[in-house]
Design a protein around this motif. Structure first.
Motif, PDB file in Angstrom:
ATOM      1  N   VAL A 113     -14.158  22.731 -31.390  1.00 29.19           N
ATOM      2  CA  VAL A 113     -14.492  23.952 -32.116  1.00 29.19           C
ATOM      3  C   VAL A 113     -13.199  24.610 -32.615  1.00 29.19           C
ATOM      4  CG1 VAL A 113     -16.588  24.325 -30.777  1.00 29.19           C
ATOM      5  CG2 VAL A 113     -14.451  25.351 -30.019  1.00 29.19           C
ATOM      6  N   PRO A 114     -13.273  25.508 -33.605  1.00 27.42           N
ATOM      7  CA  PRO A 114     -12.055  26.019 -34.233  1.00 27.42           C
ATOM      8  C   PRO A 114     -11.324  27.125 -33.494  1.00 27.42           C
ATOM      9  CG  PRO A 114     -13.994  26.830 -35.390  1.00 27.42           C
ATOM     10  CD  PRO A 114     -14.488  25.862 -34.366  1.00 27.42           C
ATOM     11  N   THR A 115     -11.980  27.839 -32.588  1.00 28.71           N
ATOM     12  CA  THR A 115     -11.294  28.963 -31.924  1.00 28.71           C
ATOM     13  C   THR A 115     -11.499  28.917 -30.412  1.00 28.71           C
ATOM     14  OG1 THR A 115     -13.193  30.488 -32.006  1.00 28.71           O
ATOM     15  CG2 THR A 115     -11.753  30.421 -33.950  1.00 28.71           C
ATOM     16  N   GLU A 116     -10.566  29.528 -29.670  1.00 26.77           N
ATOM     17  CA  GLU A 116     -10.665  29.559 -28.218  1.00 26.77           C
ATOM     18  C   GLU A 116     -11.845  30.429 -27.775  1.00 26.77           C
ATOM     19  OE1 GLU A 116      -7.028  30.356 -26.200  1.00 26.77           O
ATOM     20  OE2 GLU A 116      -6.031  28.592 -27.032  1.00 26.77           O
ATOM     21  N   ILE A 117     -12.127  31.484 -28.536  1.00 26.86           N
ATOM     22  CA  ILE A 117     -13.281  32.336 -28.206  1.00 26.86           C
ATOM     23  C   ILE A 117     -14.560  31.506 -28.246  1.00 26.86           C
ATOM     24  CG2 ILE A 117     -14.735  34.222 -29.067  1.00 26.86           C
ATOM     25  CD1 ILE A 117     -12.213  35.656 -29.980  1.00 26.86           C
ATOM     26  N   LEU A 118     -14.714  30.723 -29.308  1.00 24.80           N
ATOM     27  CA  LEU A 118     -15.913  29.902 -29.450  1.00 24.80           C
ATOM     28  C   LEU A 118     -15.944  28.790 -28.403  1.00 24.80           C
ATOM     29  CD1 LEU A 118     -18.483  29.454 -31.005  1.00 24.80           C
ATOM     30  CD2 LEU A 118     -17.195  28.168 -32.717  1.00 24.80           C
ATOM     31  N   ALA A 119     -14.781  28.226 -28.082  1.00 26.62           N
ATOM     32  CA  ALA A 119     -14.716  27.171 -27.069  1.00 26.62           C
ATOM     33  C   ALA A 119     -15.204  27.699 -25.721  1.00 26.62           C
ATOM     34  CB  ALA A 119     -13.289  26.639 -26.948  1.00 26.62           C
ATOM     35  N   GLU A 120     -14.730  28.889 -25.356  1.00 30.93           N
ATOM     36  CA  GLU A 120     -15.136  29.465 -24.069  1.00 30.93           C
ATOM     37  C   GLU A 120     -16.626  29.778 -24.062  1.00 30.93           C
ATOM     38  OE1 GLU A 120     -13.656  32.790 -20.820  1.00 30.93           O
ATOM     39  OE2 GLU A 120     -12.774  32.772 -22.830  1.00 30.93           O
ATOM     40  N   GLN A 121     -17.117  30.273 -25.178  1.00 37.22           N
ATOM     41  CA  GLN A 121     -18.543  30.596 -25.263  1.00 37.22           C
ATOM     42  C   GLN A 121     -19.399  29.337 -25.127  1.00 37.22           C
ATOM     43  OE1 GLN A 121     -19.864  33.653 -28.089  1.00 37.22           O
ATOM     44  NE2 GLN A 121     -21.151  32.065 -28.976  1.00 37.22           N
ATOM     45  N   HIS A 122     -19.022  28.280 -25.857  1.00 40.10           N
ATOM     46  CA  HIS A 122     -19.763  27.012 -25.750  1.00 40.10           C
ATOM     47  C   HIS A 122     -19.683  26.456 -24.326  1.00 40.10           C
ATOM     48  CE1 HIS A 122     -21.384  26.202 -29.622  1.00 40.10           C
ATOM     49  NE2 HIS A 122     -20.230  26.095 -30.252  1.00 40.10           N
ATOM     50  N   PHE A 123     -18.493  26.545 -23.724  1.00 40.83           N
ATOM     51  CA  PHE A 123     -18.320  26.044 -22.360  1.00 40.83           C
ATOM     52  C   PHE A 123     -19.290  26.739 -21.403  1.00 40.83           C
ATOM     53  CE2 PHE A 123     -16.034  26.921 -18.284  1.00 40.83           C
ATOM     54  CZ  PHE A 123     -16.143  25.646 -17.745  1.00 40.83           C
ATOM     55  N   ASN A 124     -19.342  28.063 -21.483  1.00 40.39           N
ATOM     56  CA  ASN A 124     -20.233  28.814 -20.590  1.00 40.39           C
ATOM     57  C   ASN A 124     -21.701  28.510 -20.852  1.00 40.39           C
ATOM     58  OD1 ASN A 124     -18.154  30.138 -19.178  1.00 40.39           O
ATOM     59  ND2 ASN A 124     -17.970  31.703 -20.764  1.00 40.39           N
ATOM     60  N   ASN A 125     -22.085  28.463 -22.122  1.00 42.95           N
ATOM     61  CA  ASN A 125     -23.491  28.212 -22.462  1.00 42.95           C
ATOM     62  C   ASN A 125     -23.931  26.804 -22.069  1.00 42.95           C
ATOM     63  OD1 ASN A 125     -23.658  30.777 -23.507  1.00 42.95           O
ATOM     64  ND2 ASN A 125     -23.456  30.151 -25.648  1.00 42.95           N
ATOM     65  N   ILE A 126     -23.086  25.814 -22.388  1.00 48.41           N
ATOM     66  CA  ILE A 126     -23.454  24.428 -22.090  1.00 48.41           C
ATOM     67  C   ILE A 126     -23.472  24.188 -20.584  1.00 48.41           C
ATOM     68  CG2 ILE A 126     -22.692  22.016 -22.328  1.00 48.41           C
ATOM     69  CD1 ILE A 126     -21.668  22.757 -25.141  1.00 48.41           C
TER      70      ILE A 126
END
Length: 692
Positions: free
Chosen positions: A324-337
């Motif tokens: 993913v393009p940003t660390e914010i989005l990476a952390e969000q995806h990590f938590n959701n997944i």
């Protein structure tokens, strides 16, 4: 010089070309003599006829022949040489701001002068500023041009006259150019041959309509645009063919993880989600690498489809990497997944730049030994220190935010076993069919064209920044009723520093105006950990209002946020505005997007804001964005290299793309020997899209 000779000649073999001139020619993309044939004019001047002064109109660029009546130096705001000329039909002023005494002395009353320039309106009537001119000894001296005069793209130290002389050295051999579009196919389009088109573009006949050139509709331009689009299309098709020649592991749908997740979901997947997952699943069952683009509007549920595809890979003993393009989005995806798959007994890792050494080493170990079935990360996934246990599926989210040449970069991480990973490319920025056919011809495409039931469209309104107090009152009301608000400060003059400063100033102003609210700030110059902390406080409800730059454009999910304020929306493209608007409307309450525009809103700006008010359909918005801003901007500035055409224009030539598709299939099927030469002609560096 024959064509075969021309292909082996160096630029220094041309008359008047030395090493210094070679350097300048290289800057404009000319590396061998034949490149000059495809270094095409961007505009034409008509110097074939003399225009009577009495018939001139403002803005015309014309040749005038007249008698000098007077010349004098005038001292005003700027010193200028003013020359009055007459031709029997009227009087014209030639004005020079940079001149010498010798130049002034040339303009003797009674001398005849021929000049070329653009007609302007001045204090004395029609004027020409710094026209090109020559003094005539006799009325019959110096014949006029016999064709339109081309103007070429140039660089410092390389003037138009020099380029024309060089082109004219090579142009006699144009008829020897091989035509890679066979005549039997070309007949369908009623267009000239390649040689005829190139000749006409460099030396248009005097009866050629200049308006056709200006509109890009001249048959010679259309002939070359057709071939250029064909070359780009073939390049991507060739890439797809090459990818399918490489082996991939077949990953049949086992079902146990996939069905277990479906059973745990508190909602039903939409028909579009199920259809697209079926297409992905079928691709992954094959022994050729999947290369599929999934488009879905904001909130359509792409992430859930991606997780299902990841589980199909995991069921077959493979890992999945999600970039993913940003660390914010990476952390969000990590938590959701993690919340989705941990109950299935599966581990998830995440790799971003902000990790300290201990956490990073722990995450790398879990990726390397296979404990992490799914790995989420930013560009950090590319790093040499990242070793996958058995990478089988790569998912790239928001593909347009990465460069074109990164599209296949992660493949190398999965090639240790000699197998190529499957690839899924996702975007929430709907791509117009025009661009899909050209920019993504190497990918199969799926569209999630349905939103989850009950999702309410965001109500969009526009308001002048002169009513800022009303906007602030609306923010206060929303927060007092328990909702949360985004306030977005847009890009200022392409400067991230100024943008961040604007966000800081806005946050300070709002804190003074709304002391009862807890306000957070996020911008691009903050450290990743700071941004993540503020976002977490906003997501948990601790903050009422989040002031941010466009860093929150992608993927931020706060269901309780129901109001989005965007300042100076005219500075953004429609697709980006639609992405920002998609940060609200993620809960069950009615949501609003308020576009606060400045006083100097242009007509195009008004059109764009009207589109935002009228529709929430991302595909309609993307088509309008393409129409207004062009393909380079729609795909993202990092991608503009992909769309740098010499002749073609995706917006203007969209109607040709179906013909281009047909032509590409014909060449691949019946004239395969022509495919590589036509690609090399238009993409001379041989670089194929998607390669690193």
């Amino acid at each position: 010089m024959s064509l075969s000779t021309a292909t082996t000649l160096k630029l220094t073999n041309l008359k008047g070309v030395g090493e210094k001139l070679v350097e300048k020619l290289n800057k404009i993309g000319v590396f061998q003599p034949l490149d000059l044939l495809f270094h095409l004019p961007y505009r034409y001047q008509d110097r074939t006829r003399i225009a009577p002064i009495g018939g001139l109109r403002f803005g015309q660029a014309v040749v005038v022949e007249a008698e000098v009546r007077a010349a004098q130096v005038v001292f005003g705001k700027r010193r200028s040489l003013v020359v009055r000329v007459q031709d029997g039909t009227g009087t014209l002023t030639l004005r020079f701001f940079h001149f010498s005494a010798a130049q002034k002395n040339q303009f003797v009353a009674g001398n005849r002068v021929r000049c070329y320039g653009e007609v302007r309106t001045g204090s004395t009537g029609y004027e020409m500023y710094h026209p090109e001119y020559k003094l005539l000894n006799t009325v019959a001296a110096s014949p006029l041009e016999n064709s339109l005069t081309p103007l070429y793209p140039t660089t410092e130290g390389l003037n138009q006259t020099r380029i024309r002389l060089l082109v004219d050295q090579v142009l006699p051999h144009v008829r020897q150019l091989p035509d890679y579009v066979p005549e039997v196919l070309l007949q369908k389009f009623q267009l000239p041959t390649l040689a005829q088109a190139v000749q006409e573009l460099h030396h248009p006949s005097t009866d050629t309509r200049l308006d056709l050139f200006e509109q890009g509709q001249h048959p010679a331009q259309r002939r070359l645009a057709l071939e250029e689009l064909l070359a780009h299309n073939l390049s991507l098709k060739q890439l797809k063919q090459q990818a399918q020649l490489e082996p991939a592991v077949a990953m049949p749908l086992q079902g146990h993880h996939v069905e277990a997740l479906k059973a745990r979901l508190p909602f039903q997947l939409t028909g579009a989600q199920l259809r697209v997952f079926t297409e992905l699943s079928a691709d992954m069952c094959r022994r050729v690498p999947m290369m599929r683009l999934v488009q879905g509007d904001v909130g359509s549920g792409k992430t859930m489809v991606a997780v299902l595809a990841a589980l199909q890979a995991v069921e077959n003993g493979f890992q999945c990497a999600l970039m993913v393009p940003t660390e914010i989005l990476a952390e969000q995806h990590f938590n959701n997944i993690r919340q989705l798959v941990n109950p299935l007994g599966l581990g998830v890792a995440w790799l971003v730049g902000k990790h300290n050494k201990k956490i990073r080493e722990q995450q790398l170990a879990e990726v390397a030994d296979g404990r992490a079935a799914i790995v989420v990360g930013t560009h950090a996934l590319f790093q040499e220190s990242v070793h996958f246990h058995r990478l089988g599926l790569i998912i790239i989210d928001e593909q347009h935010r990465f460069g074109v040449h990164q599209r296949l970069a992660l493949r190398e991480k999965g090639q240790s076993s000699g197998q190529i990973p499957h690839q899924l490319i996702m975007t929430a920025t709907p791509i117009p069919r025009t661009l899909t056919m050209s920019a993504y011809a190497d990918l199969d495409c799926s569209i999630i064209d349905e939103l989850p039931p009950g999702r309410k469209p965001v109500v969009t309104t526009t308001i002048s920044d002169q009513r800022r107090a009303d906007v602030i009152a609306r923010v206060a009301s929303a927060c007092q009723s328990g909702r949360q608000v985004y306030w977005v400060c847009t890009l200022i003059e392409e400067s991230e520093e100024l943008q961040c400063q604007a966000a800081e100033d806005t946050a300070a102003d709002l804190a003074l105006a709304l002391p009862q609210l807890r306000i957070g700030l996020v911008h691009g110059r903050m450290k990743a950990a700071q941004k993540a902390e503020v976002m977490e406080r906003f997501k948990s409800g601790e903050l009422h209002l989040l002031v941010a730059t466009t860093v929150i454009e992608v993927g931020v999910d706060v269901p309780n946020a129901s109001v989005m304020i965007i300042e100076n929306p005219e500075r953004l493209g429609l697709a980006q505005l639609h992405q920002l608007r998609g940060r609200v409307g993620r809960g069950d309450q009615e949501s609003f997007c308020v576009l606060v525009y400045g006083a100097s809103l242009s007509q195009q700006g008004k059109e764009r804001l009207q589109v935002m008010k009228e529709t929430n359909d991302g595909f309609k918005i993307a088509e309008k964005d393409l129409e207004l801003r062009g393909p380079g901007e729609v795909l993202g500035t990092r991608q503009t290299g992909l769309m740098q055409f010499k002749v073609a224009d995706l917006q203007r030539d969209a109607g040709m793309l179906d013909d281009v598709q047909w032509l590409a299939e014909q060449l691949l099927t019946y004239y395969p020997e022509n495919v590589e030469p036509v690609i090399k002609r238009w993409i001379p560096d041989g670089e194929k899209y998607g390669k690193v």
